[in-house]
Motif scaffolding. Structure first.
Motif, PDB file in Angstrom:
ATOM      1  N   VAL A  66       0.863  -1.176   0.000  1.00  0.00           N
ATOM      2  CA  VAL A  66       0.000   0.000   0.000  1.00  0.00           C
ATOM      3  C   VAL A  66       0.900   1.228   0.000  1.00  0.00           C
ATOM      4  N   ILE A  67       0.581   2.192  -0.862  1.00  0.00           N
ATOM      5  CA  ILE A  67       1.434   3.357  -1.042  1.00  0.00           C
ATOM      6  C   ILE A  67       0.576   4.623  -1.126  1.00  0.00           C
ATOM      7  N   ALA A  68       1.244   5.766  -1.089  1.00  0.00           N
ATOM      8  CA  ALA A  68       0.622   7.032  -1.454  1.00  0.00           C
ATOM      9  C   ALA A  68       1.224   7.458  -2.779  1.00  0.00           C
ATOM     10  N   SER A  69       0.388   7.993  -3.672  1.00  0.00           N
ATOM     11  CA  SER A  69       0.878   8.359  -4.995  1.00  0.00           C
ATOM     12  C   SER A  69       0.081   9.535  -5.537  1.00  0.00           C
ATOM     13  N   ARG A  70       0.747  10.323  -6.368  1.00  0.00           N
ATOM     14  CA  ARG A  70       0.078  11.437  -7.036  1.00  0.00           C
ATOM     15  C   ARG A  70      -0.354  11.072  -8.452  1.00  0.00           C
ATOM     16  N   ARG A  71      -0.163   9.828  -8.839  1.00  0.00           N
ATOM     17  CA  ARG A  71      -0.547   9.402 -10.184  1.00  0.00           C
ATOM     18  C   ARG A  71      -2.058   9.483 -10.365  1.00  0.00           C
ATOM     19  N   GLY A  72      -2.502   9.984 -11.497  1.00  0.00           N
ATOM     20  CA  GLY A  72      -3.916   9.965 -11.861  1.00  0.00           C
ATOM     21  C   GLY A  72      -4.852  10.651 -10.899  1.00  0.00           C
ATOM     22  N   SER A  73      -4.358  11.614 -10.105  1.00  0.00           N
ATOM     23  CA  SER A  73      -5.211  12.204  -9.083  1.00  0.00           C
ATOM     24  C   SER A  73      -5.280  13.718  -9.165  1.00  0.00           C
ATOM     25  N   GLY A  74      -4.800  14.287 -10.270  1.00  0.00           N
ATOM     26  CA  GLY A  74      -4.841  15.726 -10.397  1.00  0.00           C
ATOM     27  C   GLY A  74      -3.903  16.442  -9.453  1.00  0.00           C
ATOM     28  N   GLY A  75      -2.880  15.771  -8.975  1.00  0.00           N
ATOM     29  CA  GLY A  75      -1.892  16.405  -8.114  1.00  0.00           C
ATOM     30  C   GLY A  75      -2.058  16.123  -6.642  1.00  0.00           C
ATOM     31  N   ASP A  76      -3.177  15.503  -6.233  1.00  0.00           N
ATOM     32  CA  ASP A  76      -3.364  15.159  -4.828  1.00  0.00           C
ATOM     33  C   ASP A  76      -2.761  13.794  -4.536  1.00  0.00           C
ATOM     34  N   ASN A  77      -2.366  13.595  -3.290  1.00  0.00           N
ATOM     35  CA  ASN A  77      -1.947  12.268  -2.852  1.00  0.00           C
ATOM     36  C   ASN A  77      -3.168  11.390  -2.648  1.00  0.00           C
ATOM     37  N   ASP A  78      -3.154  10.202  -3.193  1.00  0.00           N
ATOM     38  CA  ASP A  78      -4.180   9.193  -2.958  1.00  0.00           C
ATOM     39  C   ASP A  78      -3.501   7.910  -2.493  1.00  0.00           C
ATOM     40  N   ILE A  79      -4.283   7.015  -1.933  1.00  0.00           N
ATOM     41  CA  ILE A  79      -3.771   5.730  -1.456  1.00  0.00           C
ATOM     42  C   ILE A  79      -4.042   4.658  -2.506  1.00  0.00           C
ATOM     43  N   TRP A  80      -2.995   3.934  -2.866  1.00  0.00           N
ATOM     44  CA  TRP A  80      -3.058   2.893  -3.880  1.00  0.00           C
ATOM     45  C   TRP A  80      -2.576   1.575  -3.274  1.00  0.00           C
TER      46      TRP A  80
END
Length: 307
Positions: A66-80
């Motif tokens: 489980v990670i935090a990433s800014r991919r595909g989120s418009g610049g916000d951190n999301d959990i992947w």
């Protein structure tokens, strides 16, 4: 929170944490470097060259990362999360966790625990302000419960400032939540909150043995080693370490300490050396449940060091 206490008592019997839409169940399953860690390598199948990734942590069974990433989120951190078939297999394609875990705010520092619980930090508006620790649970259908804000200081662990990296540890003498925050001083320190009988986490108390007055000590991850011993890894900006005041490597380095008397008594933190640390900052380090893998972030990529 009372549910969390009940699950903590029988954690060894729980199969673990099921994560959808990435369909995996969480819970089945030395070198000369300080701590015995081998040279770290990037987790190439997880890292996105076009986006910043960080906050890596394995599920208790080692089958999800489980990670935090800014991919595909418009610049916000999301959990992947990404899955694998066994601890010897490569990771699959990461997928984002759905609402209400990920929203329009920054969501990061995920910490999965037994019983399908997930602690994480979010910048969503809350009475405590700043980034705060939330707790959610995934049901058998895959849906997540509405994240519950942990109590605000002085009653609970969330300060009116940035809080990072919740790490839950269950012991015969109680359940503790370790984390870091600006809290009572102007730099990040490491704190601990104890789970009370009413099912709520109490106020955070700074761990002086892990927190230098003049330095930034943050993002602890604590693991039970067995036989009453525990180890912690965390990042620190301290410039020197060790009995001979050896120079650190620069930025934030990963340190390790050991305890036989939680939560406040720890050995002197030891820098994990050049197999892990560089002139760049190494952040949000975490250990796998079996202690064989150390994950951390560096320059927007995720690395792993084995021992």
């Amino acid at each position: 929170m009372n549910q969390l206490r009940e699950h903590a008592k029988r954690a060894a019997l729980i199969s673990g944490f099921c994560l959808l839409p990435v369909a995996t169940v969480w819970g089945h399953g030395s070198s000369g470097s300080p701590g015995g860690f081998q040279p770290a390598e990037p987790v190439s199948e997880i890292n996105d060259p076009a986006a910043a990734d960080g906050c890596p942590i394995e599920s208790p069974d080692g089958l999800s990362l489980v990670i935090a990433s800014r991919r595909g989120s418009g610049g916000d951190n999301d959990i992947w999360s990404a899955d694998r078939a066994s601890v010897d297999a490569t990771w699959g394609e990461p997928a984002p966790l759905p609402w209400p875990i990920n929203g329009s705010d920054d969501d990061f520092c995920p910490t999965p625990t037994a019983g399908r619980w997930l602690f994480f930090v979010s910048s969503r508006p809350a009475e405590c302000m700043g980034g705060n620790i939330y707790l959610s649970r995934q049901g058998l259908t895959g849906a997540w419960s509405e994240p519950k804000l942990l109590p605000c200081a002085p009653q609970g662990p969330n300060f009116n400032d940035a809080v990072f990296s919740p790490s839950l540890v269950e012991t015969p003498k109680g359940t503790y939540l370790f984390y870091s925050s600006f809290g009572e001083r102007g730099d990040h320190d490491i704190y601990v909150s104890r789970l009370r009988r009413n099912g709520e986490f109490g106020p955070g108390r700074r761990i002086d043995a892990l927190s230098n007055v003049a330095d930034d000590d943050r993002m602890p991850n604590v693991r039970a080693m067995g036989h009453g011993a525990y180890e912690v890894v965390f990042s620190s900006s301290r410039a020197n370490w060790g009995p001979k005041d050896e120079p650190a490597f620069g930025g934030q380095d990963v340190y390790r300490a050991v305890s036989h008397r939680l939560p406040f008594r720890w050995s002197k933190p030891v820098n994990l050396g050049p197999n892990v640390n560089t002139a760049s900052s190494e952040t949000r380090s975490t250990l796998s449940e079996d202690g064989k893998r150390l994950y951390f972030g560096r320059d927007g990529e995720i690395y792993v060091s084995e021992r």
